[in-house]
Scaffold this motif. Structure first.
Motif, PDB file in Angstrom:
ATOM      1  N   ASN A  48      20.523  -6.514 -22.317  1.00 46.04           N
ATOM      2  CA  ASN A  48      19.076  -6.413 -22.295  1.00 46.04           C
ATOM      3  C   ASN A  48      18.423  -7.800 -22.422  1.00 46.04           C
ATOM      4  OD1 ASN A  48      16.383  -5.855 -22.669  1.00 46.04           O
ATOM      5  ND2 ASN A  48      16.727  -4.215 -24.138  1.00 46.04           N
ATOM      6  N   ARG A  51      15.410  -8.032 -25.295  1.00 43.67           N
ATOM      7  CA  ARG A  51      15.643  -7.708 -26.710  1.00 43.67           C
ATOM      8  C   ARG A  51      15.232  -8.849 -27.637  1.00 43.67           C
ATOM      9  NH1 ARG A  51      20.809  -5.882 -26.606  1.00 43.67           N
ATOM     10  NH2 ARG A  51      20.059  -3.755 -26.467  1.00 43.67           N
ATOM     11  N   TYR A  68       9.861   5.519 -19.877  1.00 43.64           N
ATOM     12  CA  TYR A  68      10.606   6.531 -20.635  1.00 43.64           C
ATOM     13  C   TYR A  68       9.878   7.874 -20.594  1.00 43.64           C
ATOM     14  CZ  TYR A  68      12.757   9.110 -24.404  1.00 43.64           C
ATOM     15  OH  TYR A  68      13.378  10.101 -25.114  1.00 43.64           O
ATOM     16  N   LEU A  89      18.906   9.007 -28.143  1.00 45.51           N
ATOM     17  CA  LEU A  89      19.162   7.628 -27.732  1.00 45.51           C
ATOM     18  C   LEU A  89      18.868   6.614 -28.821  1.00 45.51           C
ATOM     19  CD1 LEU A  89      17.786   7.849 -24.093  1.00 45.51           C
ATOM     20  CD2 LEU A  89      20.160   8.011 -24.865  1.00 45.51           C
ATOM     21  N   GLU A  94      22.648  -1.623 -30.530  1.00 47.58           N
ATOM     22  CA  GLU A  94      22.049  -2.719 -29.772  1.00 47.58           C
ATOM     23  C   GLU A  94      23.067  -3.834 -29.587  1.00 47.58           C
ATOM     24  OE1 GLU A  94      18.409  -4.151 -31.443  1.00 47.58           O
ATOM     25  OE2 GLU A  94      17.659  -2.143 -31.812  1.00 47.58           O
ATOM     26  N   GLU A  98      27.048  -1.453 -25.837  1.00 44.02           N
ATOM     27  CA  GLU A  98      26.109  -0.339 -25.723  1.00 44.02           C
ATOM     28  C   GLU A  98      25.193  -0.506 -24.509  1.00 44.02           C
ATOM     29  OE1 GLU A  98      26.744  -2.058 -28.463  1.00 44.02           O
ATOM     30  OE2 GLU A  98      27.367  -0.631 -29.989  1.00 44.02           O
ATOM     31  N   ASP A  99      24.803  -1.762 -24.219  1.00 39.31           N
ATOM     32  CA  ASP A  99      23.990  -2.028 -23.036  1.00 39.31           C
ATOM     33  C   ASP A  99      24.756  -1.680 -21.769  1.00 39.31           C
ATOM     34  OD1 ASP A  99      21.819  -2.908 -24.512  1.00 39.31           O
ATOM     35  OD2 ASP A  99      22.175  -5.038 -24.134  1.00 39.31           O
ATOM     36  N   PHE A 102      24.787   2.056 -21.439  1.00 38.28           N
ATOM     37  CA  PHE A 102      23.447   2.522 -21.077  1.00 38.28           C
ATOM     38  C   PHE A 102      23.170   2.300 -19.596  1.00 38.28           C
ATOM     39  CE2 PHE A 102      18.919   1.669 -20.447  1.00 38.28           C
ATOM     40  CZ  PHE A 102      18.354   2.825 -20.960  1.00 38.28           C
ATOM     41  N   TRP A 131      15.657  -1.965 -18.037  1.00 36.46           N
ATOM     42  CA  TRP A 131      15.773  -2.752 -19.266  1.00 36.46           C
ATOM     43  C   TRP A 131      14.534  -2.601 -20.137  1.00 36.46           C
ATOM     44  CZ3 TRP A 131      20.305  -3.334 -20.748  1.00 36.46           C
ATOM     45  CH2 TRP A 131      21.344  -3.745 -19.915  1.00 36.46           C
ATOM     46  N   ARG A 134      15.052   0.538 -21.992  1.00 39.84           N
ATOM     47  CA  ARG A 134      16.032   0.275 -23.067  1.00 39.84           C
ATOM     48  C   ARG A 134      15.350  -0.435 -24.242  1.00 39.84           C
ATOM     49  NH1 ARG A 134      20.099   0.799 -26.477  1.00 39.84           N
ATOM     50  NH2 ARG A 134      21.751  -0.716 -26.355  1.00 39.84           N
ATOM     51  N   THR A 135      14.451  -1.378 -23.945  1.00 40.71           N
ATOM     52  CA  THR A 135      13.735  -2.097 -24.999  1.00 40.71           C
ATOM     53  C   THR A 135      12.850  -1.142 -25.786  1.00 40.71           C
ATOM     54  OG1 THR A 135      13.773  -4.090 -23.609  1.00 40.71           O
ATOM     55  CG2 THR A 135      12.243  -4.081 -25.471  1.00 40.71           C
ATOM     56  N   ASP A 138      15.082   0.905 -28.072  1.00 40.37           N
ATOM     57  CA  ASP A 138      15.513   0.102 -29.220  1.00 40.37           C
ATOM     58  C   ASP A 138      14.400  -0.074 -30.251  1.00 40.37           C
ATOM     59  OD1 ASP A 138      17.953  -0.224 -27.966  1.00 40.37           O
ATOM     60  OD2 ASP A 138      17.619  -2.306 -27.383  1.00 40.37           O
TER      61      ASP A 138
END
Length: 142
Positions: A48, A51, A68, A89, A94, A98-99, A102, A131, A134-135, A138
């Motif tokens: 990511n 991040r 999302y 999720l 992190e 895991e990335d 994902f 991404w 994903r952010t 997180d």
């Protein structure tokens, strides 16, 4: 009179529930506007990029929230709080491993027992959008 009662019951018990069930649309993947995030290029990055980027993190969270909620929330839950239909999720760690999991899952989808449980998003969402999502994930408290 009986015919009218039959039609009324039909409308209430058959058509109304069908309208409610299909009220969320066909669940087709929705595009994500990534304006505000610089292009990452054609080659997929391994982890990511937002991040730990102080300048882009908040923008990525905002864009990821929209992405999302329009593509993932129907299964993974609002605010990433799963109702049990799909994995929670927020429990995904992190890190680079895991990335990698994902990004592979999002691009390829998931099939379990011959049934598609998650659609593949390869070619539908660019890596900036994925991404950013994903952010956003997180950033949600566990």
């Amino acid at each position: 009179m009986r015919f009218r009662a039959f039609i009324g019951a039909f409308l209430v018990f058959v058509l109304l529930p069908a309208a409610v069930v299909y009220g969320h649309g066909d669940a087709a993947p929705q595009p994500v506007d990534t304006t505000g995030l610089p292009p990452l290029g054609d080659a997929w990055v391994a982890s990511n990029p937002y991040r730990n980027d102080a300048k882009l993190h908040d923008t990525a969270v905002e864009i990821g929230s929209r992405g999302y909620n329009s593509n993932c929330a129907r299964c993974h839950g609002l605010e990433v709080k799963s109702g049990g239909m799909a994995p929670d999720l927020r429990e995904l760690g992190e890190g680079e491993t895991e990335d990698a999991w994902f990004i592979t899952r999002v691009l390829n989808g998931a099939t379990v027992g011959g049934r598609q449980k998650m659609p593949p998003f390869h070619g539908l969402l660019n890596q900036e959008a994925i991404w950013a999502i994903r952010t956003y994930i997180d950033a949600q408290p566990n």
